[in-house]
Design a protein around this motif. Structure first.
Motif, PDB file in Angstrom:
ATOM      1  N   ALA A  86       0.841  -1.191   0.000  1.00  0.00           N
ATOM      2  CA  ALA A  86       0.000   0.000   0.000  1.00  0.00           C
ATOM      3  C   ALA A  86       0.875   1.239   0.000  1.00  0.00           C
ATOM      4  O   ALA A  86       1.911   1.287   0.655  1.00  0.00           O
ATOM      5  CB  ALA A  86      -0.925   0.010   1.212  1.00  0.00           C
ATOM      6  N   ARG A  88       2.051   4.494   1.130  1.00  0.00           N
ATOM      7  CA  ARG A  88       2.001   5.248   2.374  1.00  0.00           C
ATOM      8  C   ARG A  88       2.790   6.534   2.200  1.00  0.00           C
ATOM      9  O   ARG A  88       3.633   6.650   1.327  1.00  0.00           O
ATOM     10  CB  ARG A  88       2.603   4.443   3.529  1.00  0.00           C
ATOM     11  CG  ARG A  88       1.884   3.164   3.795  1.00  0.00           C
ATOM     12  CD  ARG A  88       0.627   3.433   4.599  1.00  0.00           C
ATOM     13  NE  ARG A  88      -0.054   2.195   4.875  1.00  0.00           N
ATOM     14  CZ  ARG A  88      -1.291   1.956   4.528  1.00  0.00           C
ATOM     15  NH1 ARG A  88      -2.003   2.848   3.908  1.00  0.00           N
ATOM     16  NH2 ARG A  88      -1.850   0.808   4.799  1.00  0.00           N
ATOM     17  N   THR A  90       3.489  10.386   1.290  1.00  0.00           N
ATOM     18  CA  THR A  90       3.013  11.496   0.482  1.00  0.00           C
ATOM     19  C   THR A  90       3.356  11.303  -0.979  1.00  0.00           C
ATOM     20  O   THR A  90       4.332  10.650  -1.330  1.00  0.00           O
ATOM     21  CB  THR A  90       3.646  12.822   0.960  1.00  0.00           C
ATOM     22  OG1 THR A  90       5.070  12.709   0.837  1.00  0.00           O
ATOM     23  CG2 THR A  90       3.289  13.126   2.393  1.00  0.00           C
ATOM     24  N   ALA A 104      -0.930  13.681   1.072  1.00  0.00           N
ATOM     25  CA  ALA A 104      -0.935  12.412   1.800  1.00  0.00           C
ATOM     26  C   ALA A 104      -1.754  11.380   1.024  1.00  0.00           C
ATOM     27  O   ALA A 104      -2.861  11.660   0.569  1.00  0.00           O
ATOM     28  CB  ALA A 104      -1.516  12.611   3.194  1.00  0.00           C
ATOM     29  N   ALA A 105      -1.197  10.186   0.858  1.00  0.00           N
ATOM     30  CA  ALA A 105      -1.869   9.142   0.086  1.00  0.00           C
ATOM     31  C   ALA A 105      -3.200   8.743   0.722  1.00  0.00           C
ATOM     32  O   ALA A 105      -4.178   8.512   0.017  1.00  0.00           O
ATOM     33  CB  ALA A 105      -0.957   7.931  -0.044  1.00  0.00           C
ATOM     34  N   GLU A 106      -3.254   8.687   2.059  1.00  0.00           N
ATOM     35  CA  GLU A 106      -4.502   8.316   2.734  1.00  0.00           C
ATOM     36  C   GLU A 106      -5.583   9.353   2.483  1.00  0.00           C
ATOM     37  O   GLU A 106      -6.751   9.025   2.298  1.00  0.00           O
ATOM     38  CB  GLU A 106      -4.284   8.151   4.241  1.00  0.00           C
ATOM     39  CG  GLU A 106      -3.422   6.955   4.607  1.00  0.00           C
ATOM     40  CD  GLU A 106      -1.930   7.267   4.538  1.00  0.00           C
ATOM     41  OE1 GLU A 106      -1.556   8.456   4.438  1.00  0.00           O
ATOM     42  OE2 GLU A 106      -1.144   6.311   4.567  1.00  0.00           O
ATOM     43  N   VAL A 107      -5.184  10.623   2.478  1.00  0.00           N
ATOM     44  CA  VAL A 107      -6.152  11.695   2.234  1.00  0.00           C
ATOM     45  C   VAL A 107      -6.694  11.596   0.811  1.00  0.00           C
ATOM     46  O   VAL A 107      -7.895  11.769   0.576  1.00  0.00           O
ATOM     47  CB  VAL A 107      -5.500  13.076   2.495  1.00  0.00           C
ATOM     48  CG1 VAL A 107      -6.420  14.205   2.073  1.00  0.00           C
ATOM     49  CG2 VAL A 107      -5.120  13.205   3.961  1.00  0.00           C
ATOM     50  N   ALA A 109      -6.918   8.851  -1.000  1.00  0.00           N
ATOM     51  CA  ALA A 109      -7.795   7.680  -1.082  1.00  0.00           C
ATOM     52  C   ALA A 109      -9.159   7.993  -0.469  1.00  0.00           C
ATOM     53  O   ALA A 109     -10.200   7.650  -1.047  1.00  0.00           O
ATOM     54  CB  ALA A 109      -7.152   6.491  -0.374  1.00  0.00           C
ATOM     55  N   HIS A 110      -9.178   8.682   0.681  1.00  0.00           N
ATOM     56  CA  HIS A 110     -10.454   9.021   1.307  1.00  0.00           C
ATOM     57  C   HIS A 110     -11.238  10.029   0.470  1.00  0.00           C
ATOM     58  O   HIS A 110     -12.467   9.963   0.402  1.00  0.00           O
ATOM     59  CB  HIS A 110     -10.235   9.548   2.722  1.00  0.00           C
ATOM     60  CG  HIS A 110      -9.762   8.495   3.673  1.00  0.00           C
ATOM     61  ND1 HIS A 110     -10.460   7.332   3.909  1.00  0.00           N
ATOM     62  CD2 HIS A 110      -8.654   8.417   4.440  1.00  0.00           C
ATOM     63  CE1 HIS A 110      -9.797   6.589   4.777  1.00  0.00           C
ATOM     64  NE2 HIS A 110      -8.683   7.223   5.109  1.00  0.00           N
ATOM     65  N   GLU A 113     -12.851   8.094  -2.234  1.00  0.00           N
ATOM     66  CA  GLU A 113     -13.988   7.345  -1.677  1.00  0.00           C
ATOM     67  C   GLU A 113     -15.205   8.253  -1.509  1.00  0.00           C
ATOM     68  O   GLU A 113     -16.329   7.869  -1.842  1.00  0.00           O
ATOM     69  CB  GLU A 113     -13.608   6.731  -0.329  1.00  0.00           C
ATOM     70  CG  GLU A 113     -12.660   5.563  -0.438  1.00  0.00           C
ATOM     71  CD  GLU A 113     -12.147   5.091   0.911  1.00  0.00           C
ATOM     72  OE1 GLU A 113     -12.520   5.685   1.960  1.00  0.00           O
ATOM     73  OE2 GLU A 113     -11.360   4.131   0.924  1.00  0.00           O
ATOM     74  N   GLN A 126     -14.354   1.650  -1.342  1.00  0.00           N
ATOM     75  CA  GLN A 126     -13.043   1.511  -0.710  1.00  0.00           C
ATOM     76  C   GLN A 126     -11.995   1.704  -1.790  1.00  0.00           C
ATOM     77  O   GLN A 126     -12.106   1.144  -2.883  1.00  0.00           O
ATOM     78  CB  GLN A 126     -12.871   0.133  -0.082  1.00  0.00           C
ATOM     79  CG  GLN A 126     -13.672  -0.067   1.172  1.00  0.00           C
ATOM     80  CD  GLN A 126     -13.395  -1.434   1.779  1.00  0.00           C
ATOM     81  OE1 GLN A 126     -13.133  -2.402   1.076  1.00  0.00           O
ATOM     82  NE2 GLN A 126     -13.459  -1.498   3.094  1.00  0.00           N
ATOM     83  N   MET A 128      -7.708   1.838  -2.549  1.00  0.00           N
ATOM     84  CA  MET A 128      -6.350   1.576  -2.089  1.00  0.00           C
ATOM     85  C   MET A 128      -5.390   1.991  -3.194  1.00  0.00           C
ATOM     86  O   MET A 128      -5.610   1.676  -4.370  1.00  0.00           O
ATOM     87  CB  MET A 128      -6.167   0.099  -1.752  1.00  0.00           C
ATOM     88  CG  MET A 128      -4.763  -0.225  -1.296  1.00  0.00           C
ATOM     89  SD  MET A 128      -4.582  -1.954  -0.946  1.00  0.00           S
ATOM     90  CE  MET A 128      -4.736  -1.879   0.813  1.00  0.00           C
TER      91      MET A 128
END
Length: 186
Positions: A86, A88, A90, A104-107, A109-110, A113, A126, A128
């Protein structure tokens, strides 16, 4: 590995197992030319050698069985696991002027979504991100309502991915979308 590659791999394994089972069945029924249904499949010489190496032959068969079982378990584990590696941290892009833009990669992805769930036919999504930051692989799972039109949801997903690519300034190297329809009234 994509879903299509997984299906191809398991199809090949299944066909090999079916072919070997059919060949053994054909030999046991004497269908093959030159085959005798009453003959012993393993010859007397092979059985004598097996009995001569009595404790070691059993141990070798047990070790071979354990190795085959472990390799099968590992293959099954890799097939059932979510995509690995995954992304992680930036995504960093150089700007036109001195400086960098970091996301940020999580930001990301969200955000994708949230964009995907903006369609009334999409219940859950979801996302990823995997792979290298300039051209990440995008894995999407969309849970659709039972009355959602597949064509409309498909177009919405493609539009959301285009917006994501424009916003993040990175084109997905690979896009894998899995759509599931929730049970309910059709």
């Amino acid at each position: 590995m994509t879903d299509a590659a997984h299906r191809l791999l398991w199809t090949i394994i299944a066909l090999l197992l079916v072919a070997s089972g059919a060949a053994a069945l054909a030999v046991s029924f004497g269908v093959l030319p030159g085959g005798d249904p009453g003959a012993v499949l393993l010859g007397a010489g092979l059985l004598d050698r097996w009995r001569l190496a009595a404790p070691w032959s059993t141990l070798a068969a047990a070790v071979a069985g354990v190795l085959v079982a472990l390799s099968g378990q590992r293959l099954l584990d890799r097939e059932l696991r979510r995509p690995g590696r995954a992304l992680r941290g930036t995504l960093s892009h150089p700007g036109r002027r001195p400086g960098r833009t970091r996301l940020a990669a999580e930001v990301l992805a969200h955000a994708l979504e949230r964009d995907l769930t903006g369609n009334p036919g999409v219940r859950r999504a979801q996302v990823m991100l995997t792979g290298a930051p300039p051209r990440p692989d995008v894995w999407i799972r969309v849970d659709m309502t039972a009355d959602a039109g597949a064509a409309g949801v498909r177009e919405h997903v493609h539009a959301a991915v285009r917006r994501f690519a424009t916003t993040a300034d990175c084109q997905p190297a690979h896009l894998d979308v899995t759509a599931r329809i929730e049970p309910g009234r059709p």
